[in-house]
Design a protein around this motif. Structure first.
Motif, PDB file in Angstrom:
ATOM      1  N   LEU A   1       0.866  -1.177   0.000  1.00 21.88           N
ATOM      2  CA  LEU A   1       0.000   0.000   0.000  1.00 21.88           C
ATOM      3  C   LEU A   1       0.898   1.220   0.000  1.00 21.88           C
ATOM      4  O   LEU A   1       1.796   1.335   0.835  1.00 21.88           O
ATOM      5  N   THR A   2       0.681   2.126  -0.952  1.00 25.60           N
ATOM      6  CA  THR A   2       1.469   3.357  -1.044  1.00 25.60           C
ATOM      7  C   THR A   2       0.527   4.548  -1.036  1.00 25.60           C
ATOM      8  O   THR A   2      -0.487   4.545  -1.738  1.00 25.60           O
ATOM      9  N   ILE A   3       0.880   5.553  -0.219  1.00 23.31           N
ATOM     10  CA  ILE A   3       0.114   6.803  -0.184  1.00 23.31           C
ATOM     11  C   ILE A   3       1.105   7.940  -0.412  1.00 23.31           C
ATOM     12  O   ILE A   3       2.192   7.959   0.177  1.00 23.31           O
ATOM     13  N   VAL A   4       0.733   8.889  -1.269  1.00 23.20           N
ATOM     14  CA  VAL A   4       1.557  10.059  -1.568  1.00 23.20           C
ATOM     15  C   VAL A   4       0.717  11.303  -1.283  1.00 23.20           C
ATOM     16  O   VAL A   4      -0.433  11.401  -1.723  1.00 23.20           O
ATOM     17  N   VAL A   5       1.332  12.249  -0.544  1.00 23.48           N
ATOM     18  CA  VAL A   5       0.630  13.474  -0.140  1.00 23.48           C
ATOM     19  C   VAL A   5       1.491  14.682  -0.486  1.00 23.48           C
ATOM     20  O   VAL A   5       2.673  14.725  -0.143  1.00 23.48           O
ATOM     21  N   LYS A   6       0.900  15.662  -1.178  1.00 26.54           N
ATOM     22  CA  LYS A   6       1.573  16.938  -1.436  1.00 26.54           C
ATOM     23  C   LYS A   6       1.169  17.900  -0.332  1.00 26.54           C
ATOM     24  O   LYS A   6      -0.008  18.001   0.003  1.00 26.54           O
ATOM     25  N   VAL A   7       2.160  18.621   0.227  1.00 33.59           N
ATOM     26  CA  VAL A   7       1.906  19.527   1.344  1.00 33.59           C
ATOM     27  C   VAL A   7       2.426  20.922   1.014  1.00 33.59           C
ATOM     28  O   VAL A   7       3.549  21.083   0.535  1.00 33.59           O
ATOM     29  N   HIS A   8       1.579  21.911   1.291  1.00 36.56           N
ATOM     30  CA  HIS A   8       1.978  23.322   1.232  1.00 36.56           C
ATOM     31  C   HIS A   8       1.982  23.830   2.662  1.00 36.56           C
ATOM     32  O   HIS A   8       0.957  23.797   3.342  1.00 36.56           O
ATOM     33  N   TYR A   9       3.163  24.266   3.123  1.00 38.33           N
ATOM     34  CA  TYR A   9       3.335  24.796   4.486  1.00 38.33           C
ATOM     35  C   TYR A   9       3.718  26.261   4.368  1.00 38.33           C
ATOM     36  O   TYR A   9       4.690  26.607   3.704  1.00 38.33           O
ATOM     37  N   GLU A  10       2.923  27.099   4.995  1.00 42.54           N
ATOM     38  CA  GLU A  10       3.166  28.531   4.960  1.00 42.54           C
ATOM     39  C   GLU A  10       3.314  29.044   6.390  1.00 42.54           C
ATOM     40  O   GLU A  10       2.399  28.903   7.200  1.00 42.54           O
ATOM     41  N   ASN A  11       4.470  29.633   6.678  1.00 40.43           N
ATOM     42  CA  ASN A  11       4.755  30.175   8.006  1.00 40.43           C
ATOM     43  C   ASN A  11       4.833  31.689   7.854  1.00 40.43           C
ATOM     44  O   ASN A  11       5.774  32.215   7.279  1.00 40.43           O
ATOM     45  N   LYS A  12       3.827  32.401   8.372  1.00 38.60           N
ATOM     46  CA  LYS A  12       3.768  33.857   8.207  1.00 38.60           C
ATOM     47  C   LYS A  12       4.699  34.589   9.173  1.00 38.60           C
ATOM     48  O   LYS A  12       5.067  35.725   8.918  1.00 38.60           O
ATOM     49  N   ILE A  13       5.097  33.949  10.262  1.00 39.90           N
ATOM     50  CA  ILE A  13       6.023  34.559  11.218  1.00 39.90           C
ATOM     51  C   ILE A  13       7.461  34.427  10.717  1.00 39.90           C
ATOM     52  O   ILE A  13       8.256  35.361  10.824  1.00 39.90           O
ATOM     53  N   GLU A  14       7.791  33.258  10.181  1.00 45.94           N
ATOM     54  CA  GLU A  14       9.125  32.997   9.628  1.00 45.94           C
ATOM     55  C   GLU A  14       8.975  32.474   8.199  1.00 45.94           C
ATOM     56  O   GLU A  14       9.068  31.279   7.938  1.00 45.94           O
ATOM     57  N   PRO A  15       8.722  33.368   7.235  1.00 54.23           N
ATOM     58  CA  PRO A  15       8.434  32.949   5.850  1.00 54.23           C
ATOM     59  C   PRO A  15       9.520  32.097   5.200  1.00 54.23           C
ATOM     60  O   PRO A  15       9.233  31.293   4.322  1.00 54.23           O
TER      61      PRO A  15
END
Length: 188
Positions: free
Chosen positions: A127-141
């Motif tokens: 079983l394989t799962i692939v996830v794309k993640v967008h992480y946005e840090n507004k304090i430390e861009p």
């Protein structure tokens, strides 16, 4: 018999061996614990709020509950293991993404390719799962990122796929969430 004073304690040569074994074992641990914190976080002290949006399942093979299970698990991880508060109103941290692949494939063959009758049987499935993640840090861009995470679990093909799928999905989700959490909070 030799006798000496250490703070309030009087130690004789009879029990000094025990004392020194304790001291030699305890002192390095005390020293290490003063140098390293196991509860540390790379997040700025000014970071107070987080929004984690639902992760839609856009994989070609659909698992009806995957999106909800993954979204709930990642939200719980951040809200339970950090001091961040959930919000939808101008969060300091935004995490969003999508599940891009979900696949169950055979990995090993139990019968030879030239088996009588031409039957080939899988001995294990993956079983394989692939996830794309967008992480946005507004304090430390500068810490913001877009990354793809994947993990897999291998299991015997003798097991009923419907019975084993739930536990395997939970295992793979947990591993992917660990990677995401470590990249954001622990910055390892």
């Amino acid at each position: 018999m030799i006798k000496f004073q250490l703070a309030k304690y009087s130690i004789t040569t009879k029990n000094s061996r025990s004392f020194w074994l304790f001291f030699i074992g305890f002192f390095p641990l005390a020293l290490l614990s003063s140098c390293y914190s196991f509860t540390g976080s790379s997040l700025s002290a000014d970071t107070k709020t987080i929004e984690i949006r639902d992760f839609p399942n856009n994989a070609p093979l659909m698992n009806a509950s995957l999106s909800q299970e993954f979204s709930t698990a990642i939200q719980n991880r951040f809200l339970q293991r950090t001091t961040l508060k959930g919000t939808k109103d101008r969060p300091d941290i935004l995490i969003e993404g999508e599940i891009t692949d979900y696949a169950i494939t055979p990995t090993t063959i139990s019968s030879a390719v030239n088996a009588p009758g031409g039957n080939i049987q899988a001995a294990q499935n993956k079983l394989t799962i692939v996830v794309k993640v967008h992480y946005e840090n507004k304090i430390e861009p500068e810490k913001s990122f877009d990354r793809t995470y994947s993990d897999e679990a291998v299991f015997s093909s003798d097991l009923d796929i419907n019975a084993i799928e739930v536990s395997q999905v939970k295992l793979v989700n947990e591993r992917i969430i660990n990677k995401i959490f470590n990249d954001i909070v622990a910055n390892w």
